[in-house]
Motif scaffolding. Sequence first.
Motif, PDB file in Angstrom:
ATOM      1  N   VAL A   1     -57.523 -38.131  60.122  1.00  0.00           N
ATOM      2  CA  VAL A   1     -56.835 -38.653  58.947  1.00  0.00           C
ATOM      3  C   VAL A   1     -56.817 -37.586  57.860  1.00  0.00           C
ATOM      4  O   VAL A   1     -57.880 -37.172  57.377  1.00  0.00           O
ATOM      5  CB  VAL A   1     -57.508 -39.928  58.413  1.00  0.00           C
ATOM      6  CG1 VAL A   1     -56.781 -40.420  57.163  1.00  0.00           C
ATOM      7  CG2 VAL A   1     -57.533 -41.005  59.485  1.00  0.00           C
TER       8      VAL A   1
ATOM      9  N   CYS B   1     -59.255 -33.226  56.315  1.00  0.00           N
ATOM     10  CA  CYS B   1     -58.973 -33.979  57.540  1.00  0.00           C
ATOM     11  C   CYS B   1     -60.301 -34.575  58.001  1.00  0.00           C
ATOM     12  O   CYS B   1     -61.222 -33.842  58.358  1.00  0.00           O
ATOM     13  CB  CYS B   1     -58.398 -33.051  58.602  1.00  0.00           C
ATOM     14  SG  CYS B   1     -58.146 -33.822  60.212  1.00  0.00           S
TER      15      CYS B   1
ATOM     16  N   GLY C   1     -53.298 -35.886  63.463  1.00  0.00           N
ATOM     17  CA  GLY C   1     -53.324 -36.845  62.387  1.00  0.00           C
ATOM     18  C   GLY C   1     -51.921 -37.332  62.066  1.00  0.00           C
ATOM     19  O   GLY C   1     -50.942 -36.905  62.687  1.00  0.00           O
TER      20      GLY C   1
END
Length: 121
Positions: free
Chosen positions: A5, A22, A112
């Motif tokens: 993410v 991230c 992601g």
Amino acid sequence: QVQLVESGGGLVQAGGSLRLSCAASGRTINRYNMGWFRQAPGKERDFVARISRSGVSTDYLDSVKGRFTISRDNAKNALFLQMNSLKPEDTAVYYCAASASDYTGLSYDYWGQGTQVTVSS
């Protein structure tokens, strides 16, 4: 499985800075080489930077050398991209990715969802 993410994107003026993060979950990232990619509107996704499992080796797209720095914190299961002296041409969606392949391999296994970076002139 690794879930990635990204965060930290936004709108910044040319010459400004942003730090992308991230966050990984599911597995520890120390088993993966990691990378950042970006995709501008109407263009293909491009490699930006990568970092080896240990963090010792890094590589960059020529146009971001000296301005961007990739780093990782395996203890926190996180990857970072410090972006300085941003230019309008850096505008893109930025993605982090994890690769179980060799450092020089071209295959990334997990991605992601991306974070938007917009640089105004």
